[in-house]
Scaffold this motif. Sequence first.
Motif, PDB file in Angstrom:
ATOM      1  N   TYR A   1       0.824  -1.211   0.000  1.00 24.08           N
ATOM      2  CA  TYR A   1       0.000   0.000   0.000  1.00 24.08           C
ATOM      3  C   TYR A   1       0.864   1.270   0.000  1.00 24.08           C
ATOM      4  CZ  TYR A   1      -4.427   2.418   0.307  1.00 24.08           C
ATOM      5  OH  TYR A   1      -5.518   3.190   0.004  1.00 24.08           O
ATOM      6  N   GLY A   2       2.129   1.146   0.360  1.00 26.22           N
ATOM      7  CA  GLY A   2       3.042   2.284   0.253  1.00 26.22           C
ATOM      8  C   GLY A   2       3.266   2.716  -1.180  1.00 26.22           C
ATOM      9  N   THR A   3       2.898   1.857  -2.147  1.00 22.76           N
ATOM     10  CA  THR A   3       3.030   2.250  -3.554  1.00 22.76           C
ATOM     11  C   THR A   3       1.941   3.238  -3.962  1.00 22.76           C
ATOM     12  OG1 THR A   3       1.698   0.404  -4.420  1.00 22.76           O
ATOM     13  CG2 THR A   3       4.052   0.004  -4.104  1.00 22.76           C
ATOM     14  N   VAL A   4       0.824   3.279  -3.218  1.00 16.89           N
ATOM     15  CA  VAL A   4      -0.212   4.272  -3.517  1.00 16.89           C
ATOM     16  C   VAL A   4       0.317   5.669  -3.188  1.00 16.89           C
ATOM     17  CG1 VAL A   4      -2.573   5.016  -3.034  1.00 16.89           C
ATOM     18  CG2 VAL A   4      -2.027   2.583  -3.075  1.00 16.89           C
ATOM     19  N   LEU A   5       0.972   5.802  -2.039  1.00 14.79           N
ATOM     20  CA  LEU A   5       1.625   7.071  -1.704  1.00 14.79           C
ATOM     21  C   LEU A   5       2.698   7.395  -2.741  1.00 14.79           C
ATOM     22  CD1 LEU A   5       2.484   9.485   0.005  1.00 14.79           C
ATOM     23  CD2 LEU A   5       3.735   7.909   1.497  1.00 14.79           C
ATOM     24  N   GLY A   6       3.471   6.406  -3.144  1.00 13.78           N
ATOM     25  CA  GLY A   6       4.512   6.648  -4.130  1.00 13.78           C
ATOM     26  C   GLY A   6       3.966   7.190  -5.434  1.00 13.78           C
TER      27      GLY A   6
END
Length: 472
Positions: A203-208
């Motif tokens: 889910y850190g890829t959504v922020l990315g």
Amino acid sequence: MRTTLRVLGTALSCVALVAGATTAHADTGWTPTTITWHPCPEVPAAECGTLRVPVDWNAPRGESFDLAVSRRAATDPARRLGVLVADPGGPGGSGAAFAQSGSLFSPEVRARFDVVGFDQRGTGGSAFVRCSEDLLGRGPSTDPVDQAAFDALVAHNRTLIADCRARSGPVFDHADAGQSARDLDALRRALGERRINYFGISYGTVLGQAYAERFGGHLRSMVLDSVVDHSADTRRFVIDRAASVEAAFGEFAAWCDRTPTCALHGRDVRAVWEDALDGADAIGWGRAGFISTIHTMLYDPAWAEIARYVSDLAEEEPPLSARFEYNYPAVRLATVCQDFSLRVRDHADYARLRAEELRRGPTLRGSDLGHDETTSCAGITGPAANPPHRLTIHTGPEILVVNSRHDPATPYAWALSVHRQARAHTALLTYDGWGHVAYDRGECTRSTVDAYLLALRTPAEGASCPAVEPAP
């Protein structure tokens, strides 16, 4: 573009380290803030601090709160390349704790970068989102059988969200990835860096993706490992995940067939699985809890362990303790429901979605991850604060997208989709194996990602790394 501005950013950061504090430059309407660093209580080798940011970046003169931040300095400062901001995903994972450890990264990466992390809004030490444990634990079925049951689920969700909002304060309504991207850039400025490096997992890829769209010019490099496709609509959000976890279970079954040490070797794995579900019900654990645990174990993938538990549950033995992910059941209401338009209208809409989910993922009854996140958002009205859309990047470095071909949580199809959406700004590395999070699967994935972080060397189109067989 890759290196010319780094010297200035490094110099500013070094000055701040000597002074013991760093200051963020003023944004429009935002008062500059300072991070005062001190040794982290549990990991003295790392530094901890807080960064004051607005609750709502669209009203920066309004209320504010503290983001929990940590950093672990490069072990070879003479060769330091800058800051690597790392996010473990979730939602609910602590970026600050993740950075303090830094254990995921190779010694060379830790030597060349300050590993930095922050707890995103609503997690860890950053305005932690809280909800009633009683309400979280006693909701109606997330598989409603008719309109009345669907209405009961909607009513419960609305009661729960009102409770979460009351307990958590205004951050609850401003915890989407768009707001967090502004937090990340405030952190960049507080660190005195012209450009940062970012490593987002799951889910850190959504922020990315949100950061790359808005602040791509402030990136030196970005790795998106195990990608959540922010363009996914409700159907793809559920169905793609159901298909991916079904395929992941198929890989496990095939491993058992060829591996004599598997506890299910020589048996019909799917038939024993059905017996295990009955066993979980019989001992009072419930098949939903068991399925959720096995789904999580497929992340590793802990195939040998899964086989033992399936075998034991088929005989109604005591179950494995359930795994929990921080405050995920609460914070997903503030994040996932505002980063995606998961708005199921009524039971007829739900029934169509559920039928296809079960068709694509019959063994694990769909994906508990996609299913439960979608049903937890039932009853929310209005558009998402950070609505899903195709990835559009205008500037910045080539981003490295990495994914396991048999990922049970973030489908490989999502990585392909993200790469297609921004082909001119992304490179794709495929790990032809299993599990969730690809970076540390073997020498090939680690060395390829490290070469990108250290030398900005991207793999060629179609690049892949061979599967590494899980330990028996």
